[in-house]
Enzyme design. Structure first.
Site, mmCIF file in Angstrom:
data_model
loop_
_atom_site.group_PDB
_atom_site.id
_atom_site.type_symbol
_atom_site.label_atom_id
_atom_site.label_comp_id
_atom_site.label_asym_id
_atom_site.label_seq_id
_atom_site.Cartn_x
_atom_site.Cartn_y
_atom_site.Cartn_z
ATOM 1 C CD GLU A 53 29.510 -41.394 -5.021
ATOM 2 O OE1 GLU A 53 28.888 -41.798 -6.043
ATOM 3 O OE2 GLU A 53 29.454 -41.946 -3.928
ATOM 4 N N GLY B 180 24.292 -39.519 -3.215
ATOM 5 C CA GLY B 180 22.937 -40.022 -3.368
ATOM 6 C C GLY B 180 22.535 -40.090 -4.822
ATOM 7 C CB SER B 181 19.216 -40.359 -6.334
ATOM 8 O OG SER B 181 18.550 -39.146 -6.002
ATOM 9 N N GLY C 239 20.729 -34.964 -6.491
ATOM 10 C CA GLY C 239 21.958 -34.223 -6.721
ATOM 11 C C GLY C 239 21.777 -33.078 -7.689
ATOM 12 C CE LYS D 226 19.568 -35.748 4.841
ATOM 13 N NZ LYS D 226 18.708 -36.992 4.624
ATOM 14 C CD GLU E 222 22.929 -46.196 -9.224
ATOM 15 O OE1 GLU E 222 24.001 -46.482 -8.662
ATOM 16 O OE2 GLU E 222 22.372 -45.078 -9.103
ATOM 17 C CB CYS F 204 27.314 -45.634 -5.905
ATOM 18 S SG CYS F 204 28.831 -45.380 -4.941
#
Length: 505
Positions: free
Chosen positions: A276, A254-255, A259, A202, A409, A310
């Site tokens: 992750e 991703g975020s 997630g 994706k 973050e 990240c």
């Protein structure tokens, strides 16, 4: 002619009408189709996504965007390849040979993949050149591991023995973010294919082209039809993919917010997940570290790709009585960075992705000032740039653990300096976060620094520097995610274990 061959012949001109020039000449299939079932299939939806240059704010390219039927076709193709095709059933050494050819096709396209990273999301070309090869090395690692990994063993039992088999989990949906799409897909694709899974990649709407290149490589390498499929999808269609009953495993980077939603949806049908997610990593400078030496090495790790990575070591922790030295060394290192056009090889810091990201980062710098942090440098738009999403590299000091900029973050070129009283205090501050992805420790004695690193609750740490390696697992603790990518552990995340008890002959 492949996209790689086209890109190597001319720097060129594939564009949609009315847009700025895109820096690579792309095949017509990329502009209208998705790779499904081993061939290029025209998108059903008629929906399109427009790419915009982060440095000029001008549209550059127009590409297809999936709808429900495109997602369903991608899953059906992967499902057929896994349930009825040869890929999960062939000897692992044969899969390894296919993956070696696939990796070689990717290797031929590394210059193109470097250019795509810069063109789509503004990664400085020098940064892209340095890291794009890491993706190829990950694919190469898994290609070789597929031929040597023990997918079965025998264990003695009271009645005879048991055969313990490690089988592919099934159809895997692989979801990568925009900031390092090729490298992250390489981790996921290499492991999933080595395990024998069929995959649906994706693509993010901000950087959809890398996955198309990888699918082209799979076709060129002769992988069986349906083993590698790609769709570019927005949030709604991505949710359809995650919830699809034909998907056995979801690997997402991703975020935290996304997630968490994926974990909830997957749990309802017990789909396997690797997640992750975000990071808020701390770099601890021990009392015997030399700030004048450490900071020039650490600053590029604190704001790589304008801080949009990240693992960025954004929280710098230093002894309270040495803070003046650390502040001076940090600002000096930051001010040596060249901010500019990401296509210029001399550029260290380019633009952030888009207007939304730009506004988000500057909102954090405003919050830092309001909550009492002291701004040492930066904090706003980079002077001298009339257009493009350029933020001045920023350093805050007098930061405390309760401040927003120390806890959330930021995903931008922002460093926070926090003082500690002793090593126990440094470890406490490093662990006083909801995240646990990465971190580092700097000191004159590596063994002492290692002992401190053992006390930091994060999945990936380094002493006196930073490194990632394809044979070593990467992933986080706490809200930074579940599972690991890279190393044999990354392969094992795409396997299910089956035990078959056998009688004595």
């Amino acid at each position: 002619m492949s996209a790689a061959d086209r890109a190597m012949q001319t720097p060129a001109t594939s564009t949609a009408a009315g847009t700025a020039r895109f820096p690579l000449d792309l095949p017509d299939e990329f502009l209208h189709c998705f790779p499904l079932g081993g061939r290029w299939v025209r998108a059903d939806s008629g929906r399109r996504v427009t790419l915009t240059s982060p440095s000029t704010e001008e549209p550059t390219l127009d590409l297809p965007l999936a709808d429900e039927s495109d997602v369903d076709r991608a899953v059906a193709s992967a499902r057929s390849a896994f349930d009825h095709g040869p890929w999960p059933r062939m000897p692992a050494t044969e899969r390894a040979a296919y993956l070696a050819r696939f990796t070689e096709e990717v290797r031929r396209r590394l210059p193109m993949l470097t250019a795509l990273w810069t063109a789509q999301v503004g990664a400085p070309v020098s940064f892209a050149q340095g890291l794009i090869g890491a993706g190829e090395s990950r694919l190469d690692f898994f290609a070789k591991l597929a031929g040597t990994y023990s997918f079965a063993d025998r264990r003695p039992t009271r009645r005879g023995h048991a055969r313990v088999l490690r089988e592919p989990v099934g159809v895997a949906a692989l979801i990568a973010p925009w900031n390092a799409t090729f490298g992250i897909f390489a981790h996921k694709v290499g492991a999933a294919l080595a395990a024998g899974c069929a995959v649906v990649l994706k693509s993010p709407v901000e950087s959809p082209l890398e996955a198309l290149v990888m699918a082209e490589c799979a076709i060129a390498a002769g992988l069986p039809p349906g083993v590698v499929n790609v769709v570019t999808a927005d949030a709604e269609q991505s949710a359809r993919l995650v919830a699809h009953p034909g998907v056995d495993k979801i690997s997402f980077t991703g975020s935290l917010a996304v997630g968490t939603r994926i974990a909830e949806v997957a749990a309802r049908r017990m789909a396997r997940t690797t997640l992750e997610l975000g990071g808020k990593s701390a770099a601890i400078l021990l009392d015997d570290a030399d700030p004048a030496t450490v900071m020039p090495a650490l600053v590029p790790l604190a704001m790589p790709f304008s801080g949009q990575i990240c693992f960025a070591q954004t929280r710098v922790l230093a002894p309270r009585h040495r803070m003046a030295e650390v502040e001076e060394a940090c600002v000096a290192a930051v001010e040596t960075l060249t901010v500019g056009d990401p296509w210029d090889p001399a550029t260290d810091v380019g633009p952030v992705l888009n207007a939304r990201q730009y506004a988000r980062v500057l909102a954090y710098t405003d919050t830092g000032r309001r909550e009492g942090a002291r701004l040492l440098t930066g904090g706003g738009r980079r002077p001298g740039f009339g257009r493009g999403h350029y933020i001045d590299p920023t350093v805050f000091t007098d930061v405390t653990a309760d401040m927003t900029i120390a806890r959330e973050e930021i995903f931008g070129p922002v460093i926070t300096l926090q003082a500690y009283d002793d090593v126990d205090d440094a470890v406490r501050i490093a662990n006083d976060t909801d995240y646990g992805l990465s971190g580092s420790v700097y000191g004159a004695d590596a063994d002492t620094a290692f002992e401190v690193a053992l006390r930091v609750r994060a999945g990936h740490l380094a002493v006196n520097g930073f490194e990632m390696s394809p044979n070593v697992p990467f992933g986080g603790r706490k809200l930074s995610g579940i599972g690991r990518e890279g190393g044999p552990e990354g392969l094992e995340s795409f396997l299910e274990t089956k035990s078959v008890f056998m009688p004595t002959p």
